[in-house]
Design an enzyme around this catalytic site. Structure first.
Site, PDB file in Angstrom:
ATOM      1  N   LYS A 121      53.301  35.721  18.432  1.00 32.71           N
ATOM      2  CA  LYS A 121      53.195  36.001  16.986  1.00 32.71           C
ATOM      3  C   LYS A 121      52.947  34.733  16.166  1.00 32.71           C
ATOM      4  O   LYS A 121      52.083  34.710  15.301  1.00 32.71           O
ATOM      5  CB  LYS A 121      54.478  36.672  16.484  1.00 32.71           C
ATOM      6  CG  LYS A 121      54.697  38.081  16.983  1.00 32.71           C
ATOM      7  CD  LYS A 121      55.922  38.712  16.354  1.00 32.71           C
ATOM      8  CE  LYS A 121      57.225  38.094  16.824  1.00 32.71           C
ATOM      9  NZ  LYS A 121      57.522  38.356  18.237  1.00 32.71           N
ATOM     10  N   THR A 122      53.743  33.701  16.432  1.00 37.52           N
ATOM     11  CA  THR A 122      53.639  32.493  15.614  1.00 37.52           C
ATOM     12  C   THR A 122      52.268  31.837  15.769  1.00 37.52           C
ATOM     13  O   THR A 122      51.618  31.465  14.783  1.00 37.52           O
ATOM     14  CB  THR A 122      54.747  31.490  15.978  1.00 37.52           C
ATOM     15  OG1 THR A 122      56.014  32.076  15.663  1.00 37.52           O
ATOM     16  CG2 THR A 122      54.603  30.191  15.205  1.00 37.52           C
ATOM     17  N   GLU A 165      54.363  36.987   9.948  1.00 35.10           N
ATOM     18  CA  GLU A 165      54.836  37.503  11.226  1.00 35.10           C
ATOM     19  C   GLU A 165      55.652  38.769  11.006  1.00 35.10           C
ATOM     20  O   GLU A 165      56.328  38.912   9.990  1.00 35.10           O
ATOM     21  CB  GLU A 165      55.702  36.458  11.931  1.00 35.10           C
ATOM     22  CG  GLU A 165      54.924  35.269  12.418  1.00 35.10           C
ATOM     23  CD  GLU A 165      55.772  34.334  13.266  1.00 35.10           C
ATOM     24  OE1 GLU A 165      56.621  34.830  14.030  1.00 35.10           O
ATOM     25  OE2 GLU A 165      55.590  33.120  13.159  1.00 35.10           O
TER      26      GLU A 165
END
Length: 470
Positions: A121-122, A165
């Site tokens: 995600k990051t 996110e």
């Protein structure tokens, strides 16, 4: 919680304002004209950033810190007996958790883009942010790690686009109702909360049903496909290695330092060539997701490809801290077997003489439930050193210990402190080796300790030109 609450207040207090998820929210609200105050327990770079806007920050949590606030926002790490939360309750001041505020803020943007998935995600949020900046979109962004291109983990743009996110843990992402959602992958994780993989898939299905315009999903992942079955509220676009996807990678080739180069195809036609600066096959998928979103937003494919080529990763995603007398020191956030496998496989292909994995297991439940998967991933590097399991929010009802994992990994060593782990790795590492700390807790302190010890020993850092991102 009233989703129009920001129309009713002007003064907001942040409890834990220095947190990676809190700081960007504070920046956005400050730029929207809200009067903010904050408190935190530890000094940090993010607090310096907050203070640079003229936002008052108090160290320590005390009842009087909330001042004349009309709303109090708190990080999930704050306990309910926190003095500031209790003072707000006594005075009848509304309090909301960070994820709720993220949902409220993101709904103020016409184009809200939420990046979800068990892994990546990051990195993908950062990739999309960088591509949007380079493509002239001028987005706001809330990222779980520091992106060098923006000098932090948040950005305030002037457009109607926000990128953030969407974390699945304890169903946090269900506070969001994005216009565009990305689902990178769905894996068995956070089983202490979800119980089963099926329950995780159900939560992603609910998240998908809350997306209004577009779902960008990993078409190679059967769990992702299952999660969007029956979804009719949003258009679905797929990306992946398989050519049956709407967007796919063809002709993937390894480059020096284990980076990848590939051609991006859309509906069977080539639209660009992409050469990544971050190694690992998992980053091909992350880049595919970012390129897919960019194309939907109307960003020229060539511009997106060039931007992705300049992307060098984010903080704690195989962040190389230095090279000392031939020994490279790096740190990575990987704490799930799938993440460990991706990072350690990439590391093993980078040409190091040997890889030293210094791993801090993260939660008893994850270690117990995924023990065999952890053992397989940790069998990739030549050397493994384990710390005790980081409890986080749990008690050891599983009666699981680091030694139980070590017994399944040939040659694995268990040590009690970061000091011992640092000394052991430094004593045995040779020129050409990689010392890589891994984990979702505070194992980064061990990496920093190793760097400090090398520096104190008079070992000067050599330039390293490659990073890996998870």
């Amino acid at each position: 919680m009233n989703h129009d609450i920001l129309e009713q207040v002007r003064r907001i207090h942040f409890v834990g304002i220095g947190g990676s998820g809190m700081c960007p929210l504070a920046e956005i609200l400050h730029h929207e004209g809200f009067e903010l105050t904050g408190s935190d327990m530890n000094e940090s770079d993010t607090l310096e950033r907050i203070r640079s806007y003229g936002i008052p920050v108090t160290m320590g949590h005390k009842a009087e810190n909330i001042g004349n606030a009309e709303l109090v926002v708190y990080t999930a790490a704050v306990k309910h007996d926190n003095a500031e939360l209790m003072a707000a309750e006594e005075r009848g001041i509304p309090t909301i958790e960070r994820s709720v505020m993220l949902g409220i803020v993101s709904r103020r943007y016409k184009n809200s883009i939420a990046v979800s998935g068990t892994h990546g995600k990051t990195t993908t949020t950062a990739m999309i942010t960088q591509v949007c900046i380079d493509g002239g979109v001028d987005p706001s962004a809330i990222i779980g790690g520091k992106l060098p291109a923006i000098g932090g983990n948040g950005r305030v743009g002037k457009s109607e686009t926000i990128i953030c996110e969407a974390c699945e843990y304890v169903d946090t992402f269900l506070q969001l109702s994005p216009a565009i959602s990305v689902i990178l992958n769905i894996d068995a994780d956070h089983l202490d909360y979800f119980g089963t993989l099926e329950n995780i898939i159900k939560s992603f299905h609910q998240f998908s049903s809350q997306t209004s315009r577009l779902l960008v999903i990993n078409g190679d992942d059967p769990n992702c496909r299952k999660a969007v079955e029956g979804i009719q509220n949003a258009r679905i676009i797929t990306f992946g290695m398989n050519e049956n996807n709407d967007y796919s990678a063809h002709g993937i080739s390894d480059l020096p330092k284990a980076c990848e180069s590939f051609s991006l195809y859309k509906n069977g036609e080539k639209i660009s060539d992409i050469t990544l600066s971050v190694p690992g096959k998992h980053n091909v998928l992350n880049a595919l997701a970012a390129a897919t979103v960019a194309d939907y937003l109307g960003i020229d494919p060539k511009t997106a490809a060039e931007s992705l080529g300049r992307f060098t990763g984010v903080h704690r995603r195989f962040e190389i801290l230095g090279k000392f007398d031939g020994v490279t020191v790096a740190d990575d956030f990987a704490h799930h077997p799938t993440e460990l496998n991706a990072t350690l496989t990439a590391a093993s292909r980078m040409g190091f003489r040997a890889v030293w994995a210094l791993f801090q297991p993260h939660t008893y439940s994850r270690t117990y439930l995924l023990l065999e998967d952890f053992a397989r991933a940790l069998s990739i590097p030549e050397h493994v050193v384990l710390s005790p399991i980081l409890a986080v929010r749990e008690t050891n009802t599983y009666q699981i210990y680091a030694k139980d994992l070590a017994d399944k990994v040939p040659g694995c060593v268990c040590l009690d402190t970061f000091e011992e782990m640092a000394d052991y790795a430094m004593e045995h590492a040779q020129p050409g080796d990689l010392i890589l700390t891994l984990g979702g807790g505070d194992i980064y302190k061990c990496a920093n300790l190793i760097v400090e010890k090398y520096q104190k020993a008079g070992k000067s850092a050599e330039k390293v030109c490659c990073t890996v991102a998870q």
